[in-house]
Design a protein around this motif. Structure first.
Motif, PDB file in Angstrom:
ATOM      1  N   GLY A 103       2.442  23.210  72.996  1.00 36.84           N
ATOM      2  CA  GLY A 103       3.177  23.892  71.892  1.00 36.84           C
ATOM      3  C   GLY A 103       1.678  24.814  70.950  1.00 36.84           C
ATOM      4  O   GLY A 103       0.504  23.735  72.095  1.00 36.84           O
ATOM      5  N   THR A 104       2.116  25.079  70.414  1.00 36.41           N
ATOM      6  CA  THR A 104       0.460  26.102  69.745  1.00 36.41           C
ATOM      7  C   THR A 104      -0.566  25.454  69.785  1.00 36.41           C
ATOM      8  O   THR A 104      -2.062  25.244  69.962  1.00 36.41           O
ATOM      9  CB  THR A 104       0.894  27.189  68.627  1.00 36.41           C
ATOM     10  OG1 THR A 104       1.844  27.986  70.026  1.00 36.41           O
ATOM     11  CG2 THR A 104      -0.279  27.498  68.091  1.00 36.41           C
ATOM     12  N   THR A 105      -0.246  24.440  68.805  1.00 32.83           N
ATOM     13  CA  THR A 105      -0.692  23.096  68.164  1.00 32.83           C
ATOM     14  C   THR A 105      -1.172  22.300  69.282  1.00 32.83           C
ATOM     15  O   THR A 105      -3.128  21.869  69.400  1.00 32.83           O
ATOM     16  CB  THR A 105       0.228  22.057  67.164  1.00 32.83           C
ATOM     17  OG1 THR A 105       0.684  22.549  66.059  1.00 32.83           O
ATOM     18  CG2 THR A 105      -0.723  20.734  66.732  1.00 32.83           C
ATOM     19  N   SER A 135      -2.270  24.477  62.184  1.00 29.04           N
ATOM     20  CA  SER A 135      -2.950  24.774  63.254  1.00 29.04           C
ATOM     21  C   SER A 135      -4.353  25.441  63.944  1.00 29.04           C
ATOM     22  O   SER A 135      -4.588  24.399  64.854  1.00 29.04           O
ATOM     23  CB  SER A 135      -1.222  24.420  63.993  1.00 29.04           C
ATOM     24  OG  SER A 135      -0.321  24.156  64.107  1.00 29.04           O
ATOM     25  N   VAL A 181      -1.532  37.038  65.284  1.00 28.45           N
ATOM     26  CA  VAL A 181      -0.313  37.661  64.785  1.00 28.45           C
ATOM     27  C   VAL A 181      -0.191  36.502  63.224  1.00 28.45           C
ATOM     28  O   VAL A 181       0.191  35.221  63.387  1.00 28.45           O
ATOM     29  CB  VAL A 181       1.178  37.342  64.476  1.00 28.45           C
ATOM     30  CG1 VAL A 181       2.339  38.650  63.325  1.00 28.45           C
ATOM     31  CG2 VAL A 181       1.064  39.051  65.106  1.00 28.45           C
ATOM     32  N   ASN A 183       1.672  34.330  60.693  1.00 23.24           N
ATOM     33  CA  ASN A 183       2.765  33.248  60.481  1.00 23.24           C
ATOM     34  C   ASN A 183       3.492  33.580  59.358  1.00 23.24           C
ATOM     35  O   ASN A 183       4.901  33.595  58.842  1.00 23.24           O
ATOM     36  CB  ASN A 183       3.238  32.048  60.850  1.00 23.24           C
ATOM     37  CG  ASN A 183       2.867  31.009  59.368  1.00 23.24           C
ATOM     38  OD1 ASN A 183       1.217  31.389  59.421  1.00 23.24           O
ATOM     39  ND2 ASN A 183       2.844  30.423  59.025  1.00 23.24           N
ATOM     40  N   ALA A 210       0.839  32.205  68.344  1.00 19.20           N
ATOM     41  CA  ALA A 210       2.335  31.782  67.992  1.00 19.20           C
ATOM     42  C   ALA A 210       3.393  32.975  68.097  1.00 19.20           C
ATOM     43  O   ALA A 210       4.064  32.849  68.160  1.00 19.20           O
ATOM     44  CB  ALA A 210       2.263  30.434  67.289  1.00 19.20           C
ATOM     45  N   GLN A 211       2.765  33.379  66.335  1.00 19.35           N
ATOM     46  CA  GLN A 211       3.103  34.894  66.192  1.00 19.35           C
ATOM     47  C   GLN A 211       3.723  36.019  66.775  1.00 19.35           C
ATOM     48  O   GLN A 211       3.885  36.878  66.650  1.00 19.35           O
ATOM     49  CB  GLN A 211       3.429  34.292  64.480  1.00 19.35           C
ATOM     50  CG  GLN A 211       3.644  33.414  64.296  1.00 19.35           C
ATOM     51  CD  GLN A 211       5.037  33.020  64.070  1.00 19.35           C
ATOM     52  OE1 GLN A 211       5.880  34.197  63.868  1.00 19.35           O
ATOM     53  NE2 GLN A 211       5.470  31.751  64.003  1.00 19.35           N
ATOM     54  N   LYS A 234       8.888  29.621  69.933  1.00 16.87           N
ATOM     55  CA  LYS A 234       9.292  31.000  68.947  1.00 16.87           C
ATOM     56  C   LYS A 234       9.379  32.562  69.825  1.00 16.87           C
ATOM     57  O   LYS A 234       9.029  32.908  69.139  1.00 16.87           O
ATOM     58  CB  LYS A 234       7.437  30.465  68.724  1.00 16.87           C
ATOM     59  CG  LYS A 234       7.594  29.899  67.150  1.00 16.87           C
ATOM     60  CD  LYS A 234       6.621  30.068  66.607  1.00 16.87           C
ATOM     61  CE  LYS A 234       5.705  28.904  66.223  1.00 16.87           C
ATOM     62  NZ  LYS A 234       6.484  28.540  64.241  1.00 16.87           N
TER      63      LYS A 234
HETATM   64  C1  LIG Z   1       0.350  31.296  64.028  1.00 20.62           C
HETATM   65  C2  LIG Z   1       0.813  29.377  64.133  1.00 20.62           C
HETATM   66  N1  LIG Z   1       0.390  29.081  64.806  1.00 20.62           N
HETATM   67  C3  LIG Z   1       0.671  27.830  64.923  1.00 20.62           C
HETATM   68  C4  LIG Z   1       1.792  27.228  64.858  1.00 20.62           C
HETATM   69  C5  LIG Z   1       1.973  25.542  65.630  1.00 20.62           C
HETATM   70  O1  LIG Z   1       3.226  26.036  66.743  1.00 20.62           O
HETATM   71  P1  LIG Z   1       3.593  24.449  67.087  1.00 20.62           P
HETATM   72  O2  LIG Z   1       4.502  23.711  65.878  1.00 20.62           O
HETATM   73  O3  LIG Z   1       4.911  25.047  67.676  1.00 20.62           O
HETATM   74  O4  LIG Z   1       2.840  23.921  67.743  1.00 20.62           O
HETATM   75  C6  LIG Z   1       2.254  28.170  63.913  1.00 20.62           C
HETATM   76  C7  LIG Z   1       4.389  27.183  64.284  1.00 20.62           C
HETATM   77  O5  LIG Z   1       4.883  28.025  63.038  1.00 20.62           O
HETATM   78  C8  LIG Z   1       2.528  29.187  63.946  1.00 20.62           C
HETATM   79  O6  LIG Z   1       3.089  30.253  63.234  1.00 20.62           O
END
Ligand SMILES: Cc1ncc(COP(=O)(O)O)c(C=O)c1O
Length: 425
Positions: A103-105, A135, A181, A183, A210-211, A234
């Protein structure tokens, strides 16, 4: 749930046809039809994605890149086909620039840990913005702490945009890490312009997408970024999947972040050497079913969204985003008729995300009352505590729209908010 107003909204955009793809939209929640407005947290999954994931387990389940047997070959081919689909979708030059993550994190942690080691030394600076998700804050705080570097902030304005007059670039800045973007606010940031400025100064650029991935035509070459992270879940794909795009030359220089199987070329007890890209950054068994599902999610978006299929860098917004924008405009107009309601985040360029606070009403209580009516919104700080501090609020109620949402659903939410306000004030 749709009404006459949705016929106007749809004009060449068949929201009912899109809704029919999502099995979960037939569910009742607390006895009411589900209205799902928490897409920024995770989007719902179309049937094709669910099927692709379960078909992997039912017909070709095997580990990838490891066996000569037929199933392993099929699993590898399916996973690598997903990589190619994603490469094309984000217009990366090479498939090996697409690294699968959880994931993004995970993508940003990889970036921060590896780039930290490669680039940061005492006194160096990393620039992020005041609207970042945790994150895209905490991994950089850790990297700065470990290497004696400093974290600098791009301040944000009252409308929830970067204050571009106050970007704290200096001759010590090594990394710029910014969200495409927001969130919480929905702001679409001018990343391309800032990346161009950073590149002139030799600063490495990391984008938290992510967004953006479910709403904008993301073209990594056009953006000019070095690294770009996003989550599959997402963008109509499975949870536990994500991508870190990286420019080949930089990825070649970056040290691996995690060690283990698959990421090595040779191992002796004294020393190991690394596998070629992208495998150097993909230690261990990946989420194969999820990756196959993510590939299908991207193909599904392209099939249902003509703008994605065109993938023109000029036409930055997808057809989904245009639809979601109509929902955003309608929601903004109707919500603002409620006494004491304030929208947090009023940038000119926004995706379909609306955050609001109401005098005398706690966001948590409002979210609970909406849930009783089958309406799922997010409440709280949305993993952006510094941004909440900036606006002087403890949290907001956030509705985030997807391609399958309707005007009728927005109206149901607005009615629900009005009822909630009457009960809580
Ligand atoms: C802008 C943004 N960055 C990072 C994340 C982290 O994404 P994930 O929990 O899928 O790793 C999110 C999750 O809401 C996010 O909105």
């Amino acid at each position: 749930m749709s009404t006459k107003a949705d016929t106007v909204v749809k004009k060449g955009y068949n929201v009912e046809e899109i809704r029919a793809q999502f099995p979960i939209l037939k569910e009742l929640v607390n006895g009411k039809p589900l209205v799902y407005f928490d897409n920024a947290a995770t989007s719902q999954k179309p049937r094709r994605v669910i099927k692709a994931e379960s078909a992997y387990y039912a017909t070709i389940n095997a580990n990838v890149h490891r066996g000569v047997h037929t199933l392993s070959t099929k699993a590898t081919e399916a996973q690598e086909a997903a990589r190619e689909t994603i490469r094309k979708h984000i217009n990366a030059k090479h498939a090996h620039e697409v690294i699968f993550t959880s994931g993004t994190t995970a993508g940003i942690n990889l970036a921060a840990m590896s780039l930290g080691q490669l680039l940061l030394k005492k006194g160096d600076e990393v620039v992020i913005s005041g609207m970042e998700h945790h994150s895209n804050i905490v991994p950089w705080q850790l990297a700065c702490e470990w290497h004696g570097a400093k974290l600098k902030l791009i301040p944000i304005t009252d409308s929830g945009e970067w204050d571009l007059k106050q970007v704290p670039f200096s001759d010590k800045t090594r990394i710029l890490a910014i969200s495409h973007v927001s969130n919480t606010l929905g702001t679409i940031n001018p990343v391309k312009e800032l990346i161009a400025e950073a590149r002139k100064r030799g600063i490495i650029t990391v984008v938290d997408g992510a967004q953006a991935i479910a709403h904008l035509n993301v073209d990594v070459q056009d953006l000019g970024c070095d690294l770009y992270a996003f989550s599959g879940h997402k963008a109509y794909g499975p949870t536990g999947t994500g991508v870190l795009y990286g420019r080949e030359e930089l990825l070649e220089r970056m040290p691996p972040w995690q060690g283990g199987g698959e990421m090595i070329d040779t191992v002796t007890l004294e020393k190991s050497t690394w596998a070629r890209l992208p495998f150097k950054f993909e230690a261990g068994t990946p989420h194969i079913a999820g990756i196959i599902g993510l590939g299908e999610a991207i193909r599904w978006m392209e099939d249902y969204d003509f703008a994605f299929a065109k993938a023109s860098a000029e036409q930055c917004k997808s057809a989904f985003a245009a639809h979601e924008h109509l929902l955003l405009e309608h929601a903004s107009k109707e919500l603002l008729t409620i006494d004491g309601l304030r929208i947090i985040g009023t940038a000119k360029e926004k995706v379909g995300v609306i955050s609001f606070v109401i005098d005398g009403v706690h966001h948590y209580d409002l979210g609970t009352l909406l849930d009783q009516q089958g309406i799922a919104v997010r409440t709280g700080h949305h993993c952006t505590q510094p941004l909440m501090d900036h606006f002087g609020v403890s949290g907001t109620t956030r509705a985030s729209f997807a391609c399958f949402n309707t005007i009728a659903e927005v109206d149901a939410m607005v009615d629900g908010v009005k009822k909630g306000v009457n009960m809580l004030r």
